[in-house]
Design a protein around this motif. Sequence first.
Motif, PDB file in Angstrom:
ATOM      1  N   GLU A 136       6.289   1.825  -2.718  1.00  0.00           N
ATOM      2  CA  GLU A 136       5.256   2.839  -2.495  1.00  0.00           C
ATOM      3  C   GLU A 136       5.904   4.197  -2.231  1.00  0.00           C
ATOM      4  OE1 GLU A 136       1.941   5.096  -1.844  1.00  0.00           O
ATOM      5  OE2 GLU A 136       2.115   3.143  -2.848  1.00  0.00           O
ATOM      6  N   LEU A 137       6.970   4.213  -1.447  1.00  0.00           N
ATOM      7  CA  LEU A 137       7.679   5.464  -1.184  1.00  0.00           C
ATOM      8  C   LEU A 137       8.300   6.022  -2.463  1.00  0.00           C
ATOM      9  CD1 LEU A 137       9.421   4.556   2.208  1.00  0.00           C
ATOM     10  CD2 LEU A 137       7.635   6.291   1.863  1.00  0.00           C
ATOM     11  N   GLU A 139       7.100   5.655  -5.481  1.00  0.00           N
ATOM     12  CA  GLU A 139       6.019   6.249  -6.262  1.00  0.00           C
ATOM     13  C   GLU A 139       5.574   7.584  -5.665  1.00  0.00           C
ATOM     14  OE1 GLU A 139       5.039   5.300  -9.288  1.00  0.00           O
ATOM     15  OE2 GLU A 139       6.771   3.985  -8.961  1.00  0.00           O
ATOM     16  N   GLN A 140       5.572   7.667  -4.344  1.00  0.00           N
ATOM     17  CA  GLN A 140       5.249   8.951  -3.710  1.00  0.00           C
ATOM     18  C   GLN A 140       6.264  10.009  -4.106  1.00  0.00           C
ATOM     19  OE1 GLN A 140       4.691   8.796   0.564  1.00  0.00           O
ATOM     20  NE2 GLN A 140       3.561   6.870   0.449  1.00  0.00           N
ATOM     21  N   GLN A 141       7.524   9.627  -4.118  1.00  0.00           N
ATOM     22  CA  GLN A 141       8.576  10.570  -4.494  1.00  0.00           C
ATOM     23  C   GLN A 141       8.436  10.965  -5.962  1.00  0.00           C
ATOM     24  OE1 GLN A 141      12.554   9.108  -3.774  1.00  0.00           O
ATOM     25  NE2 GLN A 141      13.304  11.164  -3.307  1.00  0.00           N
ATOM     26  N   GLY A 143       5.766  11.181  -7.529  1.00  0.00           N
ATOM     27  CA  GLY A 143       4.624  12.089  -7.631  1.00  0.00           C
ATOM     28  C   GLY A 143       4.989  13.532  -7.344  1.00  0.00           C
ATOM     29  N   HIS A 144       6.116  13.756  -6.671  1.00  0.00           N
ATOM     30  CA  HIS A 144       6.556  15.120  -6.375  1.00  0.00           C
ATOM     31  C   HIS A 144       7.599  15.621  -7.373  1.00  0.00           C
ATOM     32  CE1 HIS A 144       4.314  15.122  -2.680  1.00  0.00           C
ATOM     33  NE2 HIS A 144       4.962  14.081  -2.205  1.00  0.00           N
ATOM     34  N   VAL A 155      10.177  12.632   1.364  1.00  0.00           N
ATOM     35  CA  VAL A 155       9.976  11.229   0.989  1.00  0.00           C
ATOM     36  C   VAL A 155      11.322  10.543   0.776  1.00  0.00           C
ATOM     37  CG1 VAL A 155       8.873   9.637  -0.623  1.00  0.00           C
ATOM     38  CG2 VAL A 155       7.752  11.788  -0.063  1.00  0.00           C
TER      39      VAL A 155
END
Length: 238
Positions: A136-137, A139-141, A143-144, A155
């Motif tokens: 999940e982390l 994917e968050q990264q 996204g940036h 992240v």
Amino acid sequence: MAVQPAPKITRRKLSDEVFDRLYEMIEAGQYKPGDTLPSERELMDSYGVGRPAIREAMQTLERIGLVEINHGQRPKVLQPTAVGLMSQIDLTARHMLASSPQSLEQLKEARTFFELGMVEKATGQASAADIANLRELLEQQRGHLNGDAQAFIEVDMAFHTAIAGITRNPIFMATSQAMLGWLARFHASLLHWEGNEDITLLEHAKIIDCIEQGNKQAAVEEMRKHLERARLLYSLNS
């Protein structure tokens, strides 16, 4: 044989005496986490000292993370934590790193040693939920990517701290947060090298795969390559 002169007796500040007494009471469990300490007036009457000595002693207790002081309320005894412990040395560490290039090099070396140990330990005890959190982390990264560089770094730091968190040792996690915070302040290039975000994401994905497979040796090697790439890029561009 010459007699060595005895050390001179120094007069201690009243606030130091008050601090010592309160500290001993907290350490002995007379005041437990969640308890409130007596009011300023009560302490002044008990110890026969003025308000400045009480306030200075309280500020010292607050600075070392033993009490919480809110305006209009009695000081509350806190439960010591690893994060609180690291926060006590934060300003001193920042000053050391800002004034000593050698200390910064030592921090980078310590961070590498620490990260390799953390990923090896995490690989041996990661749960399915831990792996899901790391993905999940990631994917968050992702996204940036090509967007908010600061968010990408934050992240990235959370990813490495999460690996330390898998060990279930709060001291490891607090140490990870502290070291990454100092690097972000003084050497952000080791956490994020602009233009190489895709490589960072790929390396993070490989590390997760190794952790999920339980392959400690491969996880350590992938982490080593990840950290050495950042060092190499910095050396080539500095």
